[in-house]
Design an enzyme around this catalytic site. Sequence first.
Site, PDB file in Angstrom:
ATOM      1  N   GLU A 112       0.861  -1.277   0.033  1.00 52.77           N
ATOM      2  CA  GLU A 112       0.162   0.081   0.019  1.00 52.77           C
ATOM      3  C   GLU A 112       0.839   1.253   0.016  1.00 52.77           C
ATOM      4  O   GLU A 112       1.904   1.300   0.611  1.00 52.77           O
ATOM      5  CB  GLU A 112      -0.877   0.040   1.130  1.00 52.77           C
ATOM      6  N   CYS A 126       3.500   8.496   0.795  1.00 53.05           N
ATOM      7  CA  CYS A 126       4.029   7.510   1.825  1.00 53.05           C
ATOM      8  C   CYS A 126       4.278   6.160   1.201  1.00 53.05           C
ATOM      9  O   CYS A 126       3.271   5.774   0.659  1.00 53.05           O
ATOM     10  CB  CYS A 126       3.169   7.628   2.959  1.00 53.05           C
ATOM     11  N   CYS A 133       5.382  -6.651   7.692  1.00 47.98           N
ATOM     12  CA  CYS A 133       6.335  -6.221   8.315  1.00 47.98           C
ATOM     13  C   CYS A 133       6.623  -7.402   9.536  1.00 47.98           C
ATOM     14  O   CYS A 133       5.732  -8.074   9.940  1.00 47.98           O
ATOM     15  CB  CYS A 133       6.127  -4.958   9.153  1.00 47.98           C
ATOM     16  N   CYS A 137       5.058  -4.285  16.416  1.00 48.69           N
ATOM     17  CA  CYS A 137       4.537  -3.054  17.155  1.00 48.69           C
ATOM     18  C   CYS A 137       3.083  -3.413  17.617  1.00 48.69           C
ATOM     19  O   CYS A 137       2.328  -3.646  16.502  1.00 48.69           O
ATOM     20  CB  CYS A 137       4.848  -1.682  16.673  1.00 48.69           C
ATOM     21  N   CYS A 140       0.467  -1.073  15.634  1.00 48.85           N
ATOM     22  CA  CYS A 140       0.548  -0.882  14.310  1.00 48.85           C
ATOM     23  C   CYS A 140      -0.100  -2.004  13.358  1.00 48.85           C
ATOM     24  O   CYS A 140      -0.008  -2.826  13.768  1.00 48.85           O
ATOM     25  CB  CYS A 140       2.002  -0.669  13.806  1.00 48.85           C
ATOM     26  N   CYS A 348      -1.421   7.073   9.203  1.00 45.07           N
ATOM     27  CA  CYS A 348      -0.331   6.243   9.566  1.00 45.07           C
ATOM     28  C   CYS A 348      -0.828   4.866  10.414  1.00 45.07           C
ATOM     29  O   CYS A 348      -1.694   5.023  11.317  1.00 45.07           O
ATOM     30  CB  CYS A 348       0.445   7.260  10.843  1.00 45.07           C
TER      31      CYS A 348
HETATM   32  N1  SAH Z   1       8.924   0.739  10.490  1.00 39.12           N
HETATM   33  C1  SAH Z   1       8.953   2.185  10.296  1.00 39.12           C
HETATM   34  C2  SAH Z   1       8.079   2.869   9.250  1.00 39.12           C
HETATM   35  C3  SAH Z   1       6.843   2.655   9.337  1.00 39.12           C
HETATM   36  S1  SAH Z   1       5.699   2.834  10.380  1.00 39.12           S
HETATM   37  C4  SAH Z   1       8.793   2.833  11.760  1.00 39.12           C
HETATM   38  O1  SAH Z   1       8.242   2.172  12.387  1.00 39.12           O
HETATM   39  O2  SAH Z   1       9.169   3.955  11.835  1.00 39.12           O
HETATM   40  C5  SAH Z   1       5.377   4.595  10.228  1.00 39.12           C
HETATM   41  C6  SAH Z   1       5.016   5.682  11.650  1.00 39.12           C
HETATM   42  O3  SAH Z   1       3.615   5.269  11.733  1.00 39.12           O
HETATM   43  C7  SAH Z   1       5.835   4.992  12.632  1.00 39.12           C
HETATM   44  O4  SAH Z   1       6.039   6.024  13.476  1.00 39.12           O
HETATM   45  C8  SAH Z   1       4.595   4.211  13.239  1.00 39.12           C
HETATM   46  O5  SAH Z   1       4.861   4.047  14.468  1.00 39.12           O
HETATM   47  C9  SAH Z   1       3.409   5.029  13.455  1.00 39.12           C
HETATM   48  N2  SAH Z   1       2.323   4.229  13.492  1.00 39.12           N
HETATM   49  C10 SAH Z   1       1.996   2.816  13.457  1.00 39.12           C
HETATM   50  N3  SAH Z   1       0.766   2.594  13.725  1.00 39.12           N
HETATM   51  C11 SAH Z   1       0.068   3.774  14.006  1.00 39.12           C
HETATM   52  C12 SAH Z   1      -1.308   4.185  14.088  1.00 39.12           C
HETATM   53  N4  SAH Z   1      -2.103   3.282  14.238  1.00 39.12           N
HETATM   54  N5  SAH Z   1      -1.619   5.396  14.214  1.00 39.12           N
HETATM   55  C13 SAH Z   1      -0.725   6.364  14.253  1.00 39.12           C
HETATM   56  N6  SAH Z   1       0.592   6.195  13.935  1.00 39.12           N
HETATM   57  C14 SAH Z   1       1.052   4.907  13.738  1.00 39.12           C
END
Ligand code: SAH
Length: 355
Positions: A112, A126, A133, A137, A140, A348
């Site tokens: 995506e 983006c 992944c 986390c 996420c 995000c």
């Molecule tokens: N793996 C990398 C890049 C992808 S995520 C990283 O973690 O930095 C990009 C950003 O979106 C990260 O800071 C992640 O923590 C954040 N993110 C993930 N899930 C989210 C959510 N549900 N709401 C807001 N931000 C989120």
Amino acid sequence: MRPRAPTGYRYRSYPVGRATGDSRPRRYRVGVDIDLVAEALAGAPDYRVRQVWEWAARGAASYEEMTNVPAAARTLLGEQVPFSTLTLAHQVQAADGTVKALFHTRDGHPVEAVLMRFRDGRRSVCVSSQSGCPLTCTFCATGQMQFRRNLSTWEILDQALHFRRIEPIDHVVFMGMGEPMLNVDSVLAAARRLPDVGVTHRRTTISTVGWLPGLTRFIDEVDEPIRLALSLHAAADALRSSIMPVNDRYPLDDVLAECSRYVELRGRRVFVEYVMLAGVNDGVEHAQALARLLDKRAFKVNLIPYNPTGMYDGSSRDAIAVFKAVLDKARLPSTVRLTRGRDIAAACGQLAATA
Ligand code: SAH
């Protein structure tokens, strides 16, 4: 502190580190690919391949449009090299103009990407660096889906080129699916070609959880002023580990020391991403701990309103304002991220395609 775990939630079902190393997905290197174009045009002058790339980078939608490339070469390419490594499976537009695209790779993996349109005219894409992944986390959505594989350079670029064919773009963030530092070679090769697409290095941001082998290489090898963002989300190891299992492997101190090395070596600040989770990491004491932890000259904090993906509640506006006020008082620079594309699950952390 613990996340609410819905039934079937697979906590750490993919061990951290499963996708270590930066092996390129050679097995999957199919599709366009300027390397494939070069192969198909073997014997043609070098500038011919460059012409094809320049057309693609400026938003051409087919080989046919490449009018300074001889017709015979265009026909040959049309027959031998698919125009994109990705096929578009689905696309939706949000009320705020944000566009989310779901692609499939040639071997069927979901990818995506999102085009964000801002009022000041910025057009930011983006992009994903992996399909799925391997890190898990807890907040996420991508972390909950199956990890497929690293994307190739061209699969990353084709996400940006897809939107470039709609309109000019000027920013790219590697904040889609995946952890860019697990796929450093392809990510950097893609980032290095972005200026041809209209996106300068200063307007390119690579975001990482702090995967040290990749981060170290990024710091040592990248002379270009590409920006670095660190997903921090907590100022203490115990809390960070509970929401980002990768922290057990690469704890805070080590990751921050590496970021400080970047700041010293490259003379650029690191952006810190901090997603605001109600009752988890959004208290005044958390803000104070964050202000104590981060060097005010080295880091700039971006507070991210949480986009609910089922696991947590996002912090209220008030809680975010109070948190920011603590950072302001401590003179730690911070901003609150503008949320785009919420109504189409394009914000995000919401990129969790099912193919
Ligand atoms: N793996 C990398 C890049 C992808 S995520 C990283 O973690 O930095 C990009 C950003 O979106 C990260 O800071 C992640 O923590 C954040 N993110 C993930 N899930 C989210 C959510 N549900 N709401 C807001 N931000 C989120």
